[in-house]
Design an enzyme around this catalytic site. Structure first.
Site, PDB file in Angstrom:
ATOM      1  N   HIS A 186     -25.888   9.236 -19.682  1.00  0.00           N
ATOM      2  CA  HIS A 186     -25.270   9.299 -18.327  1.00  0.00           C
ATOM      3  C   HIS A 186     -25.994  10.432 -17.480  1.00  0.00           C
ATOM      4  CE1 HIS A 186     -21.694   9.452 -15.478  1.00  0.00           C
ATOM      5  NE2 HIS A 186     -22.142  10.893 -15.127  1.00  0.00           N
ATOM      6  N   GLU A 187     -26.130  11.670 -18.180  1.00  0.00           N
ATOM      7  CA  GLU A 187     -26.806  12.928 -17.573  1.00  0.00           C
ATOM      8  C   GLU A 187     -28.084  12.776 -17.335  1.00  0.00           C
ATOM      9  OE1 GLU A 187     -24.544  14.882 -16.531  1.00  0.00           O
ATOM     10  OE2 GLU A 187     -23.042  14.161 -17.637  1.00  0.00           O
ATOM     11  N   HIS A 190     -28.390  11.310 -13.639  1.00  0.00           N
ATOM     12  CA  HIS A 190     -28.202  12.342 -12.687  1.00  0.00           C
ATOM     13  C   HIS A 190     -29.524  13.039 -12.521  1.00  0.00           C
ATOM     14  CE1 HIS A 190     -23.893  11.994 -12.074  1.00  0.00           C
ATOM     15  NE2 HIS A 190     -23.465  12.498 -13.198  1.00  0.00           N
ATOM     16  N   HIS A 196     -22.607   9.218  -8.984  1.00  0.00           N
ATOM     17  CA  HIS A 196     -21.485   8.470  -9.743  1.00  0.00           C
ATOM     18  C   HIS A 196     -21.375   7.071  -8.975  1.00  0.00           C
ATOM     19  CE1 HIS A 196     -20.188  12.240 -11.535  1.00  0.00           C
ATOM     20  NE2 HIS A 196     -20.444  11.505 -12.585  1.00  0.00           N
TER      21      HIS A 196
END
Length: 383
Positions: A186-187, A190, A196
């Site tokens: 997930h990171e 980014h 998100h």
């Protein structure tokens, strides 16, 4: 109850990834360690939208698990032009810096000495999730100007935070001691430039938000961002979406699909993540050489909406659309540009007063200040 524009309702007093999330993998986001003081928050604008962020000791600003560099935020509201003319930006570089793609589809990284062997193992497994399914590549840094440093934040949790997009030498991912592969994957999203999924402007067509169940101060994590550039259509299975219980204060869902289904914690890339990433970071996007040709590329048209990765010609130059601006690729009549046009040019400093004709490097590009006090993008720096 469904809500819109939630970021105006309350202040962010908990800057962490929520708890009470379940999944078939037994991995979940967790809140940061208890007994932490409520962070002091300041209001900033990100691409024209007001958000509340925590100022960190290193000068970065944190919003949830996303970290911004100072040039990505502004103190005053500015008109964000999503269809700006190629080649020029405002005199203050930060006003248009926004979010940048990584060059050559490659995230350059540094593994900090603070990482444990388990954190290193988790990092490599998360990298493999991206490299095995998308066009994204990873390279350990040698002498590159842009890179992300992966650090151990010391927190005993399955939590992490990451800077947004390519941040030159200031990019970083902060891992908790127990950060799992799903959270790390997930990171990395980014770091690629993605926000998100539940912040997308069309999210209310697909999910319902229940603010009465959201932890005090966390409601801005569910705001609608009209500038979101996540690739592809809304994807409830995306690695970038929160689960139904992220930031829940009462073990009740904070977000459900329209049909009432719960959204589990995602630990792998979805089909939408893969297709969207490969569109924004297409195969063969080497950022130089024979792929950078003006032949067959249409001239930029005012008023036309362009997507990330689109290329245009403008006044004899080739440009590529980034998340927030146009990047100069080359002069159309130049076959072999200099190996590194940035040699000997200092990095941009927001506290320095510049004069027309001055040149700076900024996040991998060379800029020259024009007589009208606007910076002109002179092209990519070489490695």
């Amino acid at each position: 109850m469904k809500t819109k524009n939630l970021f105006n309702l309350v202040k962010v007093t908990t800057l962490s990834l929520g708890l009470f999330i379940t999944s078939c993998t037994n991995e979940s986001f967790e809140e940061s360690p208890e007994n932490l003081e409520t962070p002091q928050l300041v209001e900033k604008y990100f691409k024209g939208t007001l958000i509340e962020v925590e100022e960190l000791e290193n000068g970065m600003f944190k919003w949830g698990d996303v970290e911004f560099n100072p040039e990505q935020l502004q103190d005053e509201k500015t008109i964000y032009d999503s269809n700006q003319t190629p080649g020029e930006i405002d005199a203050k570089l930060g006003l248009a810096s926004g979010v940048r793609k990584w060059r050559d589809n490659t995230i350059v990284y540094v593994l900090d000495r603070s990482l444990t062997s388990n954190q290193r193992d988790v990092t490599f497994k998360a990298m493999e999730e991206w490299t095995s399914k998308t066009n994204i590549k990873f390279k350990e840094r040698t002498n590159e100007r842009s890179y992300v440093t992966i650090l151990n934040n010391g927190d005993q949790c399955n939590c992490a935070s990451a800077s947004l997009g390519d941040n030159g030498s200031r990019g970083r991912i902060n891992m908790g001691v127990r950060t799992g592969v799903g959270v790390m994957t997930h990171e990395i999203g980014h770091t690629l430039g993605y926000l998100h999924e539940q912040n997308r402007s069309d999210r209310d067509q697909f999910v319902d938000i229940f603010p009465e169940n959201i932890q005090n101060g966390a409601i801005s994590q569910f705001r609608v961002d009209n500038n979101s550039v996540n690739p592809g259509p809304f994807d409830v299975r995306s690695i970038m979406i929160y689960s139904s219980f992220t930031f829940s204060k009462n073990r009740q869902p904070v977000m459900l699909e329209k049909n009432g289904d719960r959204i589990p914690f995602r630990s792998v890339l979805s089909a939408g993540d893969i297709a969207g990433t490969n569109k924004l970071y297409p195969a063969g996007d080497g950022g130089g050489g024979d792929t950078d040709t003006c032949e067959g590329i249409d001239e930029w048209v005012s008023g036309r909406q362009y997507q990330v990765g689109d290329r245009v010609t403008y006044r004899g130059k080739l440009y590529e659309r980034d998340f927030s601006s146009w990047n100069l690729i080359k002069e159309c009549d130049t076959t072999n540009p200099p190996a590194d046009i940035c040699d000997g040019v200092a990095e941009y400093n927001r506290f320095t007063r510049y004069n027309p004709g001055d040149k700076v490097t900024y996040r991998g590009f060379l800029y020259e200040l024009q007589s009208n006090r606007r910076w002109s993008n002179q092209g990519r720096c070489g490695n």
